[in-house]
Enzyme design. Sequence first.
Site, PDB file in Angstrom:
ATOM      1  N   LEU A 126     -12.019 -57.893   4.277  1.00  0.00           N
ATOM      2  CA  LEU A 126     -10.751 -58.035   3.571  1.00  0.00           C
ATOM      3  C   LEU A 126     -10.586 -56.822   2.675  1.00  0.00           C
ATOM      4  O   LEU A 126     -11.570 -56.255   2.202  1.00  0.00           O
ATOM      5  CB  LEU A 126     -10.742 -59.304   2.711  1.00  0.00           C
ATOM      6  CG  LEU A 126     -10.663 -60.671   3.408  1.00  0.00           C
ATOM      7  CD1 LEU A 126     -10.774 -61.790   2.371  1.00  0.00           C
ATOM      8  CD2 LEU A 126      -9.384 -60.814   4.209  1.00  0.00           C
ATOM      9  N   ASP A 127      -9.343 -56.447   2.403  1.00  0.00           N
ATOM     10  CA  ASP A 127      -9.086 -55.367   1.458  1.00  0.00           C
ATOM     11  C   ASP A 127      -9.609 -55.761   0.077  1.00  0.00           C
ATOM     12  O   ASP A 127      -9.682 -56.946  -0.263  1.00  0.00           O
ATOM     13  CB  ASP A 127      -7.588 -55.077   1.358  1.00  0.00           C
ATOM     14  CG  ASP A 127      -7.009 -54.539   2.657  1.00  0.00           C
ATOM     15  OD1 ASP A 127      -7.776 -53.959   3.441  1.00  0.00           O
ATOM     16  OD2 ASP A 127      -5.794 -54.709   2.875  1.00  0.00           O
ATOM     17  N   THR A 128      -9.916 -54.763  -0.737  1.00  0.00           N
ATOM     18  CA  THR A 128     -10.452 -55.016  -2.082  1.00  0.00           C
ATOM     19  C   THR A 128      -9.533 -55.918  -2.896  1.00  0.00           C
ATOM     20  O   THR A 128      -9.990 -56.839  -3.572  1.00  0.00           O
ATOM     21  CB  THR A 128     -10.659 -53.682  -2.821  1.00  0.00           C
ATOM     22  OG1 THR A 128     -11.598 -52.887  -2.096  1.00  0.00           O
ATOM     23  CG2 THR A 128     -11.195 -53.914  -4.229  1.00  0.00           C
ATOM     24  N   THR A 130      -7.433 -58.141  -1.884  1.00  0.00           N
ATOM     25  CA  THR A 130      -7.134 -59.421  -1.241  1.00  0.00           C
ATOM     26  C   THR A 130      -8.254 -60.412  -1.519  1.00  0.00           C
ATOM     27  O   THR A 130      -9.425 -60.070  -1.431  1.00  0.00           O
ATOM     28  CB  THR A 130      -6.967 -59.243   0.280  1.00  0.00           C
ATOM     29  OG1 THR A 130      -5.915 -58.313   0.534  1.00  0.00           O
ATOM     30  CG2 THR A 130      -6.640 -60.558   0.966  1.00  0.00           C
ATOM     31  N   ARG A 229       0.269 -56.554   4.943  1.00  0.00           N
ATOM     32  CA  ARG A 229       0.905 -55.791   3.864  1.00  0.00           C
ATOM     33  C   ARG A 229       1.983 -54.855   4.419  1.00  0.00           C
ATOM     34  O   ARG A 229       3.107 -54.790   3.901  1.00  0.00           O
ATOM     35  CB  ARG A 229      -0.150 -55.004   3.101  1.00  0.00           C
ATOM     36  CG  ARG A 229      -1.170 -55.885   2.400  1.00  0.00           C
ATOM     37  CD  ARG A 229      -2.409 -55.110   2.002  1.00  0.00           C
ATOM     38  NE  ARG A 229      -2.097 -54.045   1.054  1.00  0.00           N
ATOM     39  CZ  ARG A 229      -2.985 -53.139   0.657  1.00  0.00           C
ATOM     40  NH1 ARG A 229      -4.222 -53.154   1.133  1.00  0.00           N
ATOM     41  NH2 ARG A 229      -2.633 -52.213  -0.219  1.00  0.00           N
TER      42      ARG A 229
END
Length: 302
Positions: A126-128, A130, A229
């Site tokens: 996951l993105d930082t 998120t 996103r």
Amino acid sequence: MKELHVKSLLPVRLDNYLMEQYPALNLGRLNKALRENKIKLNGKKQPLATRVQNGDVIRLFLNDDQLEKKPLPPAVFVYEDDDLIVANKPAGIEVDGPASDTLLKRVQATLSANGHSAQAVLCHRLDTGTSGLILLAKNKAAEHFLTEAIKARKIQKKYLCVTFGRPQPPVELMHDYLIKDAQRGVVKIVPSPCSGAKEVITGYETLAVSGRLALLEVELVTGRTHQIRAHLAHIGCPILGDSKYGNNTANRELHFKYQALCAWELRFPAQIEQPEFSHLAGRVFHAEKPWYCHQITDGTLR
């Protein structure tokens, strides 16, 4: 600011000396501090490979929180068995990397504290910014099962997010194409196939609206970099708090530091052929709904 007077009979690398003095420091933190001119050797910026020796003076323009080694917060396990873990990642930490605090390090520390083997392998990311559910494997068989199931889209992923703007129509399955710009670290959505583009399929359903904002449940059909996103930004409804694809004026006004995006649900297939993982058939796991979901529903956040 900390001032260190080197006491060493033999020359030693600057980075090694600093990590010995402050165990909380690692190469990632040191490189960042050097880029920001927060490390000075005898009054000058020097490479971390520089040898320091007795009598040298090092100045560190770092605060105590950056220099102290603190215990990692425990990882939140939504589910755990002998083969795998479903962990809930908070927004703001990386899943893995050189930072001293990552999801993987929290998971390993939690396993060790509970008297178990700290072996755990990330099966996706996951993105930082998120938050939400991450699958980790405890052994090779589980790693193979999970990565293959994710690759074959057998494990369904749903997200909750808040968008700046109300998408029209309220429910949609979007089919487009994504181009990745690795140098800039961004992606772009285009409506038609072209060189280097990969298909992206993203479904959404509007659950609630509040003023300029909308709460969506999003299903990730394909799993591309920054897909949700970028795809929502492409239709004019960027995720609140997203500094890369979003509306930074709105982000500042509403005080969102990280994107309002949570990997909320993981759903395993109804049938699983491998006997050792058949107990997971049909299982559905949820993260706790983030605070912003409730504030959209009750109209507090607009």
